[in-house]
Motif scaffolding. Structure first.
Motif, PDB file in Angstrom:
ATOM      1  N   GLN A 147       0.900  -0.991  -0.469  1.00 54.48           N
ATOM      2  CA  GLN A 147       0.066   0.253   0.187  1.00 54.48           C
ATOM      3  C   GLN A 147       0.597   1.360   0.210  1.00 54.48           C
ATOM      4  O   GLN A 147      -0.033   2.004  -0.823  1.00 54.48           O
ATOM      5  CB  GLN A 147      -0.711   0.003   0.908  1.00 54.48           C
ATOM      6  N   ILE A 148       1.763   1.196   0.756  1.00 55.85           N
ATOM      7  CA  ILE A 148       3.019   2.356   0.688  1.00 55.85           C
ATOM      8  C   ILE A 148       3.621   2.231  -0.048  1.00 55.85           C
ATOM      9  O   ILE A 148       3.856   4.209  -1.361  1.00 55.85           O
ATOM     10  CB  ILE A 148       3.800   2.452   2.161  1.00 55.85           C
ATOM     11  N   VAL A 149       3.742   1.475  -1.147  1.00 53.06           N
ATOM     12  CA  VAL A 149       4.547   1.844  -3.063  1.00 53.06           C
ATOM     13  C   VAL A 149       3.549   2.219  -3.133  1.00 53.06           C
ATOM     14  O   VAL A 149       3.843   3.032  -4.473  1.00 53.06           O
ATOM     15  CB  VAL A 149       5.755   0.180  -2.683  1.00 53.06           C
ATOM     16  N   ALA A 150       2.296   1.683  -2.866  1.00 56.03           N
ATOM     17  CA  ALA A 150       1.765   1.866  -4.609  1.00 56.03           C
ATOM     18  C   ALA A 150       1.382   3.927  -4.139  1.00 56.03           C
ATOM     19  O   ALA A 150       0.934   4.828  -5.398  1.00 56.03           O
ATOM     20  CB  ALA A 150       0.448   1.207  -4.196  1.00 56.03           C
ATOM     21  N   ALA A 151       0.537   3.864  -2.913  1.00 54.50           N
ATOM     22  CA  ALA A 151       0.621   5.467  -2.920  1.00 54.50           C
ATOM     23  C   ALA A 151       1.977   6.286  -2.971  1.00 54.50           C
ATOM     24  O   ALA A 151       1.667   7.373  -4.047  1.00 54.50           O
ATOM     25  CB  ALA A 151       0.192   5.613  -1.157  1.00 54.50           C
ATOM     26  N   ASN A 152       3.168   5.857  -3.059  1.00 54.41           N
ATOM     27  CA  ASN A 152       4.795   6.669  -3.290  1.00 54.41           C
ATOM     28  C   ASN A 152       4.149   6.684  -4.904  1.00 54.41           C
ATOM     29  O   ASN A 152       4.722   7.630  -5.924  1.00 54.41           O
ATOM     30  CB  ASN A 152       5.198   5.638  -3.010  1.00 54.41           C
ATOM     31  N   ILE A 153       3.983   5.972  -6.126  1.00 52.10           N
ATOM     32  CA  ILE A 153       4.171   6.079  -6.862  1.00 52.10           C
ATOM     33  C   ILE A 153       2.762   6.502  -7.661  1.00 52.10           C
ATOM     34  O   ILE A 153       3.084   7.648  -8.370  1.00 52.10           O
ATOM     35  CB  ILE A 153       3.492   4.489  -7.774  1.00 52.10           C
ATOM     36  N   ARG A 154       1.733   6.555  -6.739  1.00 51.65           N
ATOM     37  CA  ARG A 154       0.431   7.311  -7.394  1.00 51.65           C
ATOM     38  C   ARG A 154       0.966   9.403  -6.750  1.00 51.65           C
ATOM     39  O   ARG A 154       0.942   9.871  -7.669  1.00 51.65           O
ATOM     40  CB  ARG A 154      -0.501   7.164  -6.725  1.00 51.65           C
ATOM     41  N   SER A 155       1.526   9.511  -5.426  1.00 46.71           N
ATOM     42  CA  SER A 155       1.398  10.091  -5.576  1.00 46.71           C
ATOM     43  C   SER A 155       3.090  11.082  -6.120  1.00 46.71           C
ATOM     44  O   SER A 155       2.991  12.637  -6.533  1.00 46.71           O
ATOM     45  CB  SER A 155       2.018  10.393  -4.252  1.00 46.71           C
ATOM     46  N   ARG A 156       3.609  10.591  -7.027  1.00 47.13           N
ATOM     47  CA  ARG A 156       4.635  11.215  -7.698  1.00 47.13           C
ATOM     48  C   ARG A 156       4.254  11.416  -9.263  1.00 47.13           C
ATOM     49  O   ARG A 156       4.697  12.376  -9.862  1.00 47.13           O
ATOM     50  CB  ARG A 156       5.999   9.637  -8.127  1.00 47.13           C
ATOM     51  N   GLN A 157       2.781  10.325 -10.075  1.00 41.91           N
ATOM     52  CA  GLN A 157       2.041  10.182 -10.810  1.00 41.91           C
ATOM     53  C   GLN A 157       1.768  11.846 -11.249  1.00 41.91           C
ATOM     54  O   GLN A 157       1.936  12.839 -12.327  1.00 41.91           O
ATOM     55  CB  GLN A 157       1.190   9.814 -11.101  1.00 41.91           C
ATOM     56  N   PHE A 158       1.474  12.158 -10.362  1.00 45.76           N
ATOM     57  CA  PHE A 158       0.103  13.358  -9.089  1.00 45.76           C
ATOM     58  C   PHE A 158       0.747  13.746 -10.143  1.00 45.76           C
ATOM     59  O   PHE A 158       1.081  15.550 -10.765  1.00 45.76           O
ATOM     60  CB  PHE A 158      -0.942  12.769  -8.257  1.00 45.76           C
ATOM     61  N   GLU A 159       2.127  15.025  -9.190  1.00 48.84           N
ATOM     62  CA  GLU A 159       3.142  15.708  -8.922  1.00 48.84           C
ATOM     63  C   GLU A 159       3.335  16.119 -10.513  1.00 48.84           C
ATOM     64  O   GLU A 159       3.915  16.750 -11.012  1.00 48.84           O
ATOM     65  CB  GLU A 159       4.329  15.286  -8.250  1.00 48.84           C
ATOM     66  N   LEU A 160       3.920  14.920 -10.626  1.00 46.67           N
ATOM     67  CA  LEU A 160       4.264  15.080 -13.080  1.00 46.67           C
ATOM     68  C   LEU A 160       2.994  15.573 -13.313  1.00 46.67           C
ATOM     69  O   LEU A 160       3.275  16.187 -14.371  1.00 46.67           O
ATOM     70  CB  LEU A 160       4.877  13.603 -12.932  1.00 46.67           C
ATOM     71  N   GLU A 161       1.775  14.901 -13.523  1.00 45.04           N
ATOM     72  CA  GLU A 161       0.672  15.216 -14.210  1.00 45.04           C
ATOM     73  C   GLU A 161       0.284  16.329 -13.970  1.00 45.04           C
ATOM     74  O   GLU A 161      -0.281  17.146 -14.822  1.00 45.04           O
ATOM     75  CB  GLU A 161       0.241  13.853 -14.150  1.00 45.04           C
ATOM     76  N   ASP A 162      -0.229  16.370 -12.752  1.00 47.80           N
ATOM     77  CA  ASP A 162      -1.346  17.199 -12.088  1.00 47.80           C
ATOM     78  C   ASP A 162      -0.816  18.834 -11.308  1.00 47.80           C
ATOM     79  O   ASP A 162      -0.489  19.891 -11.558  1.00 47.80           O
ATOM     80  CB  ASP A 162      -2.037  17.247 -11.294  1.00 47.80           C
ATOM     81  N   VAL A 163      -0.243  18.611 -10.133  1.00 53.50           N
ATOM     82  CA  VAL A 163       0.809  19.680  -9.988  1.00 53.50           C
ATOM     83  C   VAL A 163       1.925  20.460 -11.094  1.00 53.50           C
ATOM     84  O   VAL A 163       1.422  21.238 -10.997  1.00 53.50           O
ATOM     85  CB  VAL A 163       1.849  19.234  -8.346  1.00 53.50           C
ATOM     86  N   ARG A 164       2.803  19.701 -11.265  1.00 52.46           N
ATOM     87  CA  ARG A 164       3.114  19.819 -12.069  1.00 52.46           C
ATOM     88  C   ARG A 164       4.745  20.888 -11.998  1.00 52.46           C
ATOM     89  O   ARG A 164       4.890  21.919 -13.010  1.00 52.46           O
ATOM     90  CB  ARG A 164       2.802  20.539 -13.751  1.00 52.46           C
ATOM     91  N   SER A 165       5.058  20.811 -10.912  1.00 49.98           N
ATOM     92  CA  SER A 165       6.039  21.811 -10.808  1.00 49.98           C
ATOM     93  C   SER A 165       7.695  21.389 -11.326  1.00 49.98           C
ATOM     94  O   SER A 165       8.176  22.781 -10.656  1.00 49.98           O
ATOM     95  CB  SER A 165       7.062  21.187  -8.554  1.00 49.98           C
ATOM     96  N   TRP A 166       7.918  20.815 -12.078  1.00 49.07           N
ATOM     97  CA  TRP A 166       8.139  21.173 -13.105  1.00 49.07           C
ATOM     98  C   TRP A 166       8.215  21.975 -14.029  1.00 49.07           C
ATOM     99  O   TRP A 166       9.166  22.965 -14.586  1.00 49.07           O
ATOM    100  CB  TRP A 166       8.937  19.722 -13.820  1.00 49.07           C
ATOM    101  N   GLU A 167       7.286  22.721 -14.548  1.00 46.73           N
ATOM    102  CA  GLU A 167       6.586  23.214 -14.612  1.00 46.73           C
ATOM    103  C   GLU A 167       6.001  24.663 -14.831  1.00 46.73           C
ATOM    104  O   GLU A 167       6.145  25.843 -15.350  1.00 46.73           O
ATOM    105  CB  GLU A 167       5.508  22.705 -16.290  1.00 46.73           C
ATOM    106  N   ARG A 168       5.938  24.547 -13.243  1.00 45.03           N
ATOM    107  CA  ARG A 168       5.379  25.933 -12.699  1.00 45.03           C
ATOM    108  C   ARG A 168       6.413  26.511 -11.795  1.00 45.03           C
ATOM    109  O   ARG A 168       5.911  27.687 -11.060  1.00 45.03           O
ATOM    110  CB  ARG A 168       4.535  25.756 -11.875  1.00 45.03           C
ATOM    111  N   ASN A 169       7.652  26.239 -10.771  1.00 42.81           N
ATOM    112  CA  ASN A 169       8.055  26.328 -10.125  1.00 42.81           C
ATOM    113  C   ASN A 169       9.399  26.678 -10.253  1.00 42.81           C
ATOM    114  O   ASN A 169      10.464  25.682 -10.109  1.00 42.81           O
ATOM    115  CB  ASN A 169       7.749  25.196  -9.176  1.00 42.81           C
ATOM    116  N   PRO A 170       9.902  27.897 -10.828  1.00 39.03           N
ATOM    117  CA  PRO A 170      12.380  28.036 -10.881  1.00 39.03           C
ATOM    118  C   PRO A 170      12.090  27.478 -10.104  1.00 39.03           C
ATOM    119  O   PRO A 170      13.728  26.661  -9.880  1.00 39.03           O
ATOM    120  CB  PRO A 170      11.922  29.569 -10.706  1.00 39.03           C
ATOM    121  N   HIS A 171      11.850  27.087  -8.572  1.00 35.15           N
ATOM    122  CA  HIS A 171      12.392  27.038  -7.393  1.00 35.15           C
ATOM    123  C   HIS A 171      12.830  25.473  -6.846  1.00 35.15           C
ATOM    124  O   HIS A 171      13.999  25.210  -6.958  1.00 35.15           O
ATOM    125  CB  HIS A 171      11.987  27.471  -6.000  1.00 35.15           C
ATOM    126  N   HIS A 172      12.149  25.024  -7.497  1.00 38.95           N
ATOM    127  CA  HIS A 172      12.238  23.347  -8.327  1.00 38.95           C
ATOM    128  C   HIS A 172      13.883  23.128  -8.425  1.00 38.95           C
ATOM    129  O   HIS A 172      14.691  22.313  -8.549  1.00 38.95           O
ATOM    130  CB  HIS A 172      10.902  22.730  -8.827  1.00 38.95           C
TER     131      HIS A 172
END
Length: 179
Positions: free
Chosen positions: A77-102
């Motif tokens: 369950q922990i690993v599944a949640a980790n994978i989902r959170s990483r996908q969410f960050e890259l696909e939806d939050v998109r810090s790599w596209e919105r945040n120069p601080h990153h």
């Protein structure tokens, strides 16, 4: 019917992947295989990372919960949640596209890990710092290519972080490796 992949084998593969795409995190975890690398934030690398995460999610889904012991069920369950959170960050939050601080934070953390933690001889760590510094143009170009319409506060924090990172490179790194 074939046997499911053992969860420990899956976790080892997943961690090896994470350490490869997040070498700074690997260093912080005490894994020094990728210490001469910076994260790759080019769009092609992000797409490859997302594809790999989808593959890991499918592999993990193929490991039935019912055949695992209690500890492994929780780990699953922990690993599944980790994978989902990483996908969410890259696909939806998109810090790599919105945040120069990153980008600046990644560079600063990566360099600082080599300067602060004396896990290897100073000459080896200095060589790794030089390798990372040679990759800065790629990192900066990825930031230029990726950042789109960032909120003003992100720009301000990003500029401040880049300035601090440059001060760290110009002043503190030479002192850290003065030997």
């Amino acid at each position: 019917m074939h046997a499911a992949e053992p969860l420990p084998h899956f976790v080892d593969d997943f961690l090896a992947f994470l350490y490869e795409v997040h070498p700074t995190g690997a260093t912080m975890d005490g894994v020094h295989v990728h210490d001469d690398l910076l994260e790759d934030f080019r769009r092609s690398a992000i797409d490859t990372h997302l594809s790999a995460l989808s593959g890991f999610a499918r592999r993990l889904e193929g490991i039935p919960h019912t055949h695992l012991n209690a500890r492994e069920q929780v780990e699953h369950q922990i690993v599944a949640a980790n994978i989902r959170s990483r996908q969410f960050e890259l696909e939806d939050v998109r810090s790599w596209e919105r945040n120069p601080h990153h980008y600046a934070d990644t560079l600063a953390s990566s360099l600082a890990a080599q300067a602060i933690f004396a896990y290897a001889p100073e000459t080896d760590r200095a060589r790794r710092v030089l390798s990372k510094l040679r990759q800065v143009p790629r990192l900066v170009q990825a930031a230029r290519d990726n950042i789109k319409d960032p909120p003003a506060i992100y720009v301000k924090v990003g500029i401040d972080t880049w300035r601090g990172t440059m001060t760290f490179i110009d002043r503190d790194l030479p002192r850290a490796f003065s030997g």
